[in-house]
Design a protein around this motif. Sequence first.
Motif, PDB file in Angstrom:
ATOM      1  N   LYS A 175       0.817  -1.212   0.000  1.00  0.00           N
ATOM      2  CA  LYS A 175       0.000   0.000   0.000  1.00  0.00           C
ATOM      3  C   LYS A 175       0.853   1.265   0.000  1.00  0.00           C
ATOM      4  CE  LYS A 175      -4.019  -1.879   2.349  1.00  0.00           C
ATOM      5  NZ  LYS A 175      -4.858  -1.810   3.552  1.00  0.00           N
ATOM      6  N   GLU A 176       2.080   1.177   0.452  1.00  0.00           N
ATOM      7  CA  GLU A 176       2.952   2.343   0.582  1.00  0.00           C
ATOM      8  C   GLU A 176       3.888   2.540  -0.612  1.00  0.00           C
ATOM      9  OE1 GLU A 176       2.658   4.641   2.929  1.00  0.00           O
ATOM     10  OE2 GLU A 176       0.935   3.467   3.582  1.00  0.00           O
ATOM     11  N   VAL A 177       3.938   1.580  -1.529  1.00  0.00           N
ATOM     12  CA  VAL A 177       4.890   1.646  -2.638  1.00  0.00           C
ATOM     13  C   VAL A 177       4.751   2.948  -3.420  1.00  0.00           C
ATOM     14  CG1 VAL A 177       5.493   0.627  -4.871  1.00  0.00           C
ATOM     15  CG2 VAL A 177       5.268  -0.833  -2.871  1.00  0.00           C
ATOM     16  N   LEU A 178       3.542   3.279  -3.884  1.00  0.00           N
ATOM     17  CA  LEU A 178       3.361   4.492  -4.687  1.00  0.00           C
ATOM     18  C   LEU A 178       3.708   5.748  -3.901  1.00  0.00           C
ATOM     19  CD1 LEU A 178       0.167   4.016  -6.883  1.00  0.00           C
ATOM     20  CD2 LEU A 178       2.557   4.021  -7.573  1.00  0.00           C
ATOM     21  N   ASN A 179       3.295   5.824  -2.645  1.00  0.00           N
ATOM     22  CA  ASN A 179       3.619   7.001  -1.827  1.00  0.00           C
ATOM     23  C   ASN A 179       5.124   7.177  -1.697  1.00  0.00           C
ATOM     24  OD1 ASN A 179       0.925   7.581  -1.366  1.00  0.00           O
ATOM     25  ND2 ASN A 179       0.847   6.395   0.528  1.00  0.00           N
ATOM     26  N   ASN A 180       5.840   6.083  -1.433  1.00  0.00           N
ATOM     27  CA  ASN A 180       7.293   6.155  -1.299  1.00  0.00           C
ATOM     28  C   ASN A 180       7.943   6.614  -2.596  1.00  0.00           C
ATOM     29  OD1 ASN A 180       7.193   5.273   1.368  1.00  0.00           O
ATOM     30  ND2 ASN A 180       7.417   3.132   0.792  1.00  0.00           N
ATOM     31  N   LEU A 181       7.508   6.026  -3.716  1.00  0.00           N
ATOM     32  CA  LEU A 181       8.075   6.405  -5.011  1.00  0.00           C
ATOM     33  C   LEU A 181       7.792   7.861  -5.343  1.00  0.00           C
ATOM     34  CD1 LEU A 181       7.300   3.223  -7.141  1.00  0.00           C
ATOM     35  CD2 LEU A 181       9.483   3.897  -6.137  1.00  0.00           C
ATOM     36  N   GLU A 182       6.571   8.315  -5.078  1.00  0.00           N
ATOM     37  CA  GLU A 182       6.218   9.705  -5.375  1.00  0.00           C
ATOM     38  C   GLU A 182       7.029  10.700  -4.544  1.00  0.00           C
ATOM     39  OE1 GLU A 182       1.950   9.496  -4.903  1.00  0.00           O
ATOM     40  OE2 GLU A 182       1.692   9.353  -7.076  1.00  0.00           O
ATOM     41  N   ARG A 183       7.276  10.386  -3.293  1.00  0.00           N
ATOM     42  CA  ARG A 183       8.087  11.289  -2.455  1.00  0.00           C
ATOM     43  C   ARG A 183       9.510  11.389  -2.996  1.00  0.00           C
ATOM     44  NH1 ARG A 183       5.830   8.968   2.904  1.00  0.00           N
ATOM     45  NH2 ARG A 183       7.735   7.765   2.770  1.00  0.00           N
ATOM     46  N   ILE A 184      10.071  10.254  -3.374  1.00  0.00           N
ATOM     47  CA  ILE A 184      11.435  10.252  -3.922  1.00  0.00           C
ATOM     48  C   ILE A 184      11.470  11.000  -5.248  1.00  0.00           C
ATOM     49  CG2 ILE A 184      13.246   8.779  -4.893  1.00  0.00           C
ATOM     50  CD1 ILE A 184      12.367   6.683  -2.739  1.00  0.00           C
ATOM     51  N   MET A 185      10.459  10.783  -6.087  1.00  0.00           N
ATOM     52  CA  MET A 185      10.403  11.472  -7.373  1.00  0.00           C
ATOM     53  C   MET A 185      10.355  12.987  -7.174  1.00  0.00           C
ATOM     54  SD  MET A 185       7.785   8.967  -9.417  1.00  0.00           S
ATOM     55  CE  MET A 185       7.632  10.055 -10.843  1.00  0.00           C
ATOM     56  N   LYS A 186       9.570  13.432  -6.225  1.00  0.00           N
ATOM     57  CA  LYS A 186       9.439  14.868  -5.961  1.00  0.00           C
ATOM     58  C   LYS A 186      10.769  15.465  -5.509  1.00  0.00           C
ATOM     59  CE  LYS A 186       6.716  18.198  -3.363  1.00  0.00           C
ATOM     60  NZ  LYS A 186       5.647  18.387  -2.388  1.00  0.00           N
ATOM     61  N   VAL A 187      11.412  14.824  -4.570  1.00  0.00           N
ATOM     62  CA  VAL A 187      12.674  15.327  -4.030  1.00  0.00           C
ATOM     63  C   VAL A 187      13.776  15.310  -5.099  1.00  0.00           C
ATOM     64  CG1 VAL A 187      14.541  14.807  -2.391  1.00  0.00           C
ATOM     65  CG2 VAL A 187      12.164  14.752  -1.633  1.00  0.00           C
ATOM     66  N   ASN A 188      13.815  14.263  -5.914  1.00  0.00           N
ATOM     67  CA  ASN A 188      14.886  14.105  -6.898  1.00  0.00           C
ATOM     68  C   ASN A 188      14.566  14.711  -8.260  1.00  0.00           C
ATOM     69  OD1 ASN A 188      16.227  12.770  -4.901  1.00  0.00           O
ATOM     70  ND2 ASN A 188      16.424  10.844  -5.955  1.00  0.00           N
ATOM     71  N   GLY A 189      13.400  15.321  -8.401  1.00  0.00           N
ATOM     72  CA  GLY A 189      13.060  15.965  -9.670  1.00  0.00           C
ATOM     73  C   GLY A 189      12.827  14.986 -10.805  1.00  0.00           C
ATOM     74  N   ILE A 190      12.230  13.846 -10.489  1.00  0.00           N
ATOM     75  CA  ILE A 190      11.915  12.837 -11.507  1.00  0.00           C
ATOM     76  C   ILE A 190      10.471  13.066 -11.933  1.00  0.00           C
ATOM     77  CG2 ILE A 190      11.714  10.369 -11.984  1.00  0.00           C
ATOM     78  CD1 ILE A 190      13.822   9.969  -9.735  1.00  0.00           C
ATOM     79  N   PRO A 191      10.239  13.435 -13.204  1.00  0.00           N
ATOM     80  CA  PRO A 191       8.902  13.843 -13.621  1.00  0.00           C
ATOM     81  C   PRO A 191       7.936  12.704 -13.936  1.00  0.00           C
ATOM     82  CG  PRO A 191      10.430  14.087 -15.439  1.00  0.00           C
ATOM     83  CD  PRO A 191      11.233  13.659 -14.244  1.00  0.00           C
TER      84      PRO A 191
END
Length: 101
Positions: free
Chosen positions: A54-70
């Motif tokens: 259940k947390e996979v997408l949330n974790n990925l989205e947080r990392i994407m935001k911080v690292n500038g991955i669009p």
Amino acid sequence: MNDIDTEKNIELNSLSSGEQNQIIMLYNLIFLTSKNSVLLVDEPEISLHIAWQKEVLNNLERIMKVNGIPQAVIATHSPTVINGNWDRSLDLYELNKSRNK
């Protein structure tokens, strides 16, 4: 790693294979991705407890935001990973079926 409930250290080799894979994947995404990359993830739910899925997408989205991955493309068989985000998903079986009509 620290177990918050008992405040004792947990050795990495005592984690499940799913937990180990998540730590490796998240570490690589945090420290080894470049800004403006496209993130491709294949079946991040492998060997993961349902609560972690259940947390996979949330974790990925947080990392994407911080690292500038669009953008990310995630292949999964788990509706739990999708976690209600059906509007952001494509069913490749249905897509292929409609193309072959």
